[in-house]
Motif scaffolding. Structure first.
Motif, short mmCIF file in Angstrom:
data_model
loop_
_atom_site.label_atom_id
_atom_site.label_comp_id
_atom_site.label_asym_id
_atom_site.label_seq_id
_atom_site.Cartn_x
_atom_site.Cartn_y
_atom_site.Cartn_z
N ASP A 32 0.80 -1.19 -0.08
CA ASP A 32 -0.04 0.07 0.17
C ASP A 32 0.96 1.13 0.14
O ASP A 32 0.42 2.28 0.63
CB ASP A 32 -0.80 0.16 1.19
N LEU A 33 1.82 1.27 -0.64
CA LEU A 33 2.90 2.66 -0.76
C LEU A 33 2.89 2.88 -2.27
O LEU A 33 2.76 1.83 -3.26
CB LEU A 33 4.30 1.95 -0.44
N MET A 34 2.97 4.05 -2.72
CA MET A 34 3.05 4.61 -3.94
C MET A 34 3.99 5.66 -3.99
O MET A 34 4.32 6.52 -2.87
CB MET A 34 1.66 5.26 -4.55
N PHE A 35 4.91 5.93 -4.91
CA PHE A 35 5.93 6.84 -4.76
C PHE A 35 5.78 8.08 -6.10
O PHE A 35 5.34 7.37 -7.31
CB PHE A 35 7.28 6.17 -4.99
N GLY A 36 6.19 9.13 -6.09
CA GLY A 36 6.18 10.05 -6.85
C GLY A 36 7.43 10.90 -7.19
O GLY A 36 8.22 11.15 -5.93
N LEU A 37 7.63 11.72 -8.13
CA LEU A 37 8.56 12.09 -8.64
C LEU A 37 8.01 13.56 -9.22
O LEU A 37 7.45 13.42 -10.44
CB LEU A 37 9.71 11.60 -9.19
N ALA A 38 8.47 14.67 -9.10
CA ALA A 38 8.05 15.88 -9.67
C ALA A 38 9.06 16.95 -9.71
O ALA A 38 9.87 17.02 -8.73
CB ALA A 38 6.81 16.50 -9.14
N LEU A 39 9.17 17.72 -10.88
CA LEU A 39 9.99 18.82 -10.91
C LEU A 39 9.74 19.80 -9.96
O LEU A 39 8.57 20.21 -9.71
CB LEU A 39 10.31 19.18 -12.28
N ASP A 40 10.42 20.28 -9.08
CA ASP A 40 10.30 21.56 -8.20
C ASP A 40 10.09 22.87 -8.72
O ASP A 40 10.78 23.19 -9.91
CB ASP A 40 11.60 21.68 -7.14
N GLU A 41 8.95 23.46 -8.72
CA GLU A 41 8.35 24.60 -9.36
C GLU A 41 9.28 25.60 -9.09
O GLU A 41 9.64 26.59 -10.11
CB GLU A 41 7.09 24.69 -9.19
N LYS A 42 10.02 25.63 -8.19
CA LYS A 42 10.78 27.00 -7.73
C LYS A 42 12.30 26.91 -8.11
O LYS A 42 12.94 27.69 -8.45
CB LYS A 42 10.73 27.24 -6.23
N ASN A 43 12.92 25.84 -8.26
CA ASN A 43 14.15 25.32 -8.30
C ASN A 43 14.32 24.23 -9.51
O ASN A 43 14.03 23.30 -9.06
CB ASN A 43 14.92 25.06 -7.34
N LYS A 44 14.30 24.33 -10.71
CA LYS A 44 14.47 23.37 -11.89
C LYS A 44 15.53 22.53 -11.83
O LYS A 44 15.77 21.58 -12.40
CB LYS A 44 14.45 24.20 -13.05
N THR A 45 16.61 22.85 -10.80
CA THR A 45 17.51 21.74 -10.69
C THR A 45 17.36 20.71 -9.54
O THR A 45 18.20 19.56 -9.10
CB THR A 45 18.94 22.60 -10.32
#
Length: 61
Positions: free
Chosen positions: A39-52
């Protein structure tokens, strides 16, 4: 019953900002494939304030 449906609740367990690298998507994909039974799910997203940076998030489903 007509018009009723079950909504799955998703809770954020933890979140961390990490340096952006292409390999992170592979790690997130592997975690999602192997740990969904727990019952775990993982996500990854680009930080909106710091694109690095990227935001890695663990969800409980």
């Amino acid at each position: 019953m007509k018009g009723e449906y079950l909504v799955n609740k998703i809770d954020i367990i933890s979140s961390a900002k990490v340096n952006k690298t292409p390999d992170l998507y592979e790690i997130v994909g592997a975690c999602n494939r192997t740990l969904k039974e727990r019952d775990l799910m993982f996500g990854l997203a680009l930080d909106e304030k710091n694109k690095t940076k990227m935001v890695f998030t663990i969800y409980g489903t």
